[in-house]
Design an enzyme around this catalytic site. Structure first.
Site, PDB file in Angstrom:
ATOM      1  N   LYS A   1       0.836  -1.205   0.000  1.00 32.66           N
ATOM      2  CA  LYS A   1       0.000   0.000   0.000  1.00 32.66           C
ATOM      3  C   LYS A   1       0.868   1.251   0.000  1.00 32.66           C
ATOM      4  O   LYS A   1       2.025   1.213   0.412  1.00 32.66           O
ATOM      5  CB  LYS A   1      -0.888   0.023   1.259  1.00 32.66           C
ATOM      6  CG  LYS A   1      -2.012  -0.984   1.260  1.00 32.66           C
ATOM      7  CD  LYS A   1      -2.833  -0.866   2.532  1.00 32.66           C
ATOM      8  CE  LYS A   1      -3.980  -1.859   2.554  1.00 32.66           C
ATOM      9  NZ  LYS A   1      -4.995  -1.648   1.526  1.00 32.66           N
TER      10      LYS A   1
ATOM     11  N   ARG B   1     -10.264 -11.557   1.684  1.00 33.90           N
ATOM     12  CA  ARG B   1     -11.075 -12.618   1.082  1.00 33.90           C
ATOM     13  C   ARG B   1     -10.350 -13.968   1.134  1.00 33.90           C
ATOM     14  O   ARG B   1     -10.988 -15.020   1.186  1.00 33.90           O
ATOM     15  CB  ARG B   1     -11.479 -12.228  -0.348  1.00 33.90           C
ATOM     16  CG  ARG B   1     -10.348 -12.012  -1.286  1.00 33.90           C
ATOM     17  CD  ARG B   1     -10.746 -11.222  -2.527  1.00 33.90           C
ATOM     18  NE  ARG B   1     -10.794  -9.786  -2.290  1.00 33.90           N
ATOM     19  CZ  ARG B   1     -11.112  -8.875  -3.211  1.00 33.90           C
ATOM     20  NH1 ARG B   1     -11.409  -9.260  -4.453  1.00 33.90           N
ATOM     21  NH2 ARG B   1     -11.119  -7.601  -2.923  1.00 33.90           N
TER      22      ARG B   1
HETATM   23  N1  BES Z   1      -8.138  -3.791   4.178  1.00 34.85           N
HETATM   24  C1  BES Z   1      -8.281  -3.390   2.835  1.00 34.85           C
HETATM   25  C2  BES Z   1      -9.578  -2.613   2.591  1.00 34.85           C
HETATM   26  C3  BES Z   1      -9.748  -1.304   3.297  1.00 34.85           C
HETATM   27  C4  BES Z   1      -9.534  -0.112   2.630  1.00 34.85           C
HETATM   28  C5  BES Z   1     -10.196  -1.246   4.595  1.00 34.85           C
HETATM   29  C6  BES Z   1      -9.731   1.099   3.264  1.00 34.85           C
HETATM   30  C7  BES Z   1     -10.387  -0.042   5.232  1.00 34.85           C
HETATM   31  C8  BES Z   1     -10.161   1.131   4.561  1.00 34.85           C
HETATM   32  C9  BES Z   1      -8.275  -4.587   1.912  1.00 34.85           C
HETATM   33  O1  BES Z   1      -7.505  -5.659   2.320  1.00 34.85           O
HETATM   34  C10 BES Z   1      -7.722  -4.128   0.602  1.00 34.85           C
HETATM   35  O2  BES Z   1      -6.619  -3.702   0.577  1.00 34.85           O
HETATM   36  N2  BES Z   1      -8.530  -4.230  -0.466  1.00 34.85           N
HETATM   37  C11 BES Z   1      -8.139  -3.795  -1.746  1.00 34.85           C
HETATM   38  C12 BES Z   1      -8.644  -4.796  -2.749  1.00 34.85           C
HETATM   39  C13 BES Z   1      -8.111  -4.584  -4.146  1.00 34.85           C
HETATM   40  C14 BES Z   1      -6.642  -4.898  -4.167  1.00 34.85           C
HETATM   41  C15 BES Z   1      -8.845  -5.481  -5.095  1.00 34.85           C
HETATM   42  C16 BES Z   1      -8.744  -2.421  -2.002  1.00 34.85           C
HETATM   43  O3  BES Z   1      -9.873  -2.182  -1.597  1.00 34.85           O
HETATM   44  O4  BES Z   1      -8.050  -1.586  -2.561  1.00 34.85           O
HETATM   45 ZN    ZN Z   2      -5.470  -5.495   1.764  1.00 36.07          ZN
END
Ligand code: BES
Ligand code: ZN
Ligand code: ZN
Length: 519
Positions: free
Chosen positions: A294, A368
């Protein structure tokens, strides 16, 4: 509770001296640390006068109409959620905060999908209690405002702040019900709010402290303390391997912190063999994204990526305290998502408990992956229904923001139950689609049965839900995407800035209603 930092204690002593001067020598016992929160409604018609609650009326009589007089003098009628503080009216309550409750007739709002009256009480009481906390008062009595549960929730949620790691702390305020009416409802509100506050605390605590092991230990202690009808299993890595949870393990292996699969049981049903309600929660104690790392700005909030586990476990602890006559199982796969030489790499293929193979094209879509195995395991308990909660996608935040939790479910019955519970609590839900349309976008996969990301960038929350559906055969399943409601800036007025613990109260209310009419 009577804890005050020294300087504050000094100030209180000064106030006590002033009290003596105020009420003369004979009345030197006045407790300067006690405050009172009283409600006032908005006028229904233009020419009406604003009406106090019955507790407000009573207090006004006690001070010979002085409260009414100064409220009228002090400015225009109080709007909903606004406060005005008055001093020296009565020796038992040196500080009185009058809070605006809005219209007395406010009920369920058809467009807002919540009970406006209850929500107004939560907001007003929270504002009133905070006002008195600012004055460093340690004891607050609260007007039930016609709904002692909502008033207690406003007080207990509104006063909460995570300051465990700070040397300078806010005054500890004990909120009590003013008067004798509504004791039971007040206690219920305290319990609901304490449940949400537990989830807030777990979510806010930094990831170096809130490890999978620590999380499991805290929940074990809370659950055992709540009821004797409980059982806790803190499953180690060897158990996870035996269960062939290859998808969960593939995420956990990127970190040096050992994973835990937490399994909690509450056996409240008089029939021991009664099938349970199963709750599953995403328990990523820190989500760096892994190799698909991230951006560093605001990455700290990913300490709350165990919000699903925190809210479902807190709801079960609360159900145990309520001694609800049902069996409930809580499951939480807990681990960190880190980049390392052992971490998942984009394109890796892993195998879930049900034998399905998954191509991991984005290591940041880890929630997931751990839920896939936990959902498979949930089916082994012959459950009445399965609900999972997860801070799963940034996309649900784009879609709904902090207005509501997104609910994806294959059961309209379950949807209605969750919805009705949320109208009551004000912690709202909104139904989202589980169309085949999205399933096609995750099962179109080059190397495996399913891909962990959708093939297009649109509808990220829906493709994530479609992915989870591949691991569900139960006809009553709901997935709650809580990423949008994870944090609060100032949108929910009775929660301070920070991690929210949402939608714990809606889950507790759901369980409570489920025991009441099991249709
Ligand atoms: N934990 C994150 C989602 C999240 C984002 C929670 C903002 C709280 C606040 C999750 O694991 C994630 O990173 N999801 C990705 C999925 C994508 C790579 C398909 C996302 O939402 O960007
Ligand atoms: Zn994530
Ligand atoms: Zn995550």
């Amino acid at each position: 509770m009577f804890w005050l930092p020294l300087p504050a204690a000094g100030r209180i002593a000064v106030r006590r001296l002033r009290a003596r001067r105020l009420w003369g020598r004979g009345l030197a016992t006045a407790d300067m640390t006690k405050g009172l929160v009283l409600g006032i409604y908005s006028k229904d018609k233009e020419d009406d006068v604003p009406q106090f609650t019955s507790a407000g009326e009573k207090f006004d009589k006690l001070v010979a109409g002085k409260l009414r007089e100064i409220v009228n003098l002090s400015g225009p009628p109080l709007k909903a959620g606004k406060t005005r503080t008055f001093y020296g009216l009565h020796q038992d309550f040196p500080s009185v905060v009058v809070v605006g409750l809005g219209k007395k007739t406010a009920g369920v709002h058809e467009l807002e999908n919540w009970h406006e009256g209850k929500e107004n009480i939560r907001t007003a009481v929270a504002a009133g209690c905070r006002q008195l906390q600012e004055l460093e008062l340690s004891c607050v009595e609260v007007d039930p405002c016609g709904d002692a549960q909502a008033a207690a929730e406003g007080a207990v949620l509104g006063l909460y702040e995570y300051d465990e790691l700070k040397q300078k702390k806010k005054t500890v305020v004990t909120a009590k019900l003013h008067g004798s009416e509504g004791q039971e409802a007040w206690q219920k509100g305290v319990l609901f709010a304490a449940g949400q506050n537990l989830a807030r605390q777990l979510m806010e605590t930094p990831a170096n402290e809130m490890t999978p092991t620590r999380f499991a230990e805290i929940i074990e202690k809370k659950l055992r303390g709540a009821s004797a009808k409980t059982e806790v299993h803190i499953r180690p890595k060897s158990w996870i391997e035996e269960q062939e949870m290859g998808s969960f393990l593939s995420v956990a292996k990127g970190s040096d912190e050992p994973p835990v699969f937490l399994e909690i049981h509450y056996r409240g049903s008089p029939k021991a063999s009664d099938p349970p309600v199963v709750f599953v929660g995403k328990g990523i104690t820190f989500d760096s994204g892994g190799i698909s790392i991230k951006a560093s700005a605001n990455m700290d909030i990913m300490r709350a990526d165990m919000g699903g586990a925190a809210t479902v476990c807190s709801a079960i602890v609360s159900a145990a305290k309520l001694n609800l006559p049902i069996n409930i199982i809580g499951l939480a796969p807990l681990c960190e998502n880190m980049p390392s030489g052992k971490a998942n790499k984009p394109g890796d293929v892993v195998r879930a408990k049900n034998g399905k193979t998954i191509q991991v094209d984005n290591t940041d879509a880890e929630g997931r992956l751990i839920l896939a195995d936990a959902l498979c395991y949930a089916h082994t308990f012959n459950p009445k229904l399965i609900i999972n909660a997860a801070t799963l996608t940034g996309a649900i935040d784009v879609a709904l923001g902090s207005g509501a939790t997104g609910v994806f479910t294959n059961s309209s019955w379950l949807w209605n139950k969750l919805f009705e519970a949320s109208v009551e609590t004000g912690d709202r839900v909104w139904r989202m689609p589980l169309f085949e349309h999205y399933t096609r976008q995750v099962i179109d996969c080059q190397l495996a049965d399913v891909n962990n990301i959708g093939k297009y960038r649109s509808a990220g929350a829906c493709t994530a839900a479609a992915f989870l559906k591949e691991f569900v055969t139960h006809p009553k399943w709901a997935h709650l995407d809580i990423a949008g409601v994870m944090t609060n800036k100032d949108e929910v007025p009775y929660l301070r800035k920070g991690m929210t613990g949402r939608p714990t109260r809606t889950l507790i209310e759901f369980l409570l209603r489920f025991t009441q009419n099991n249709d």
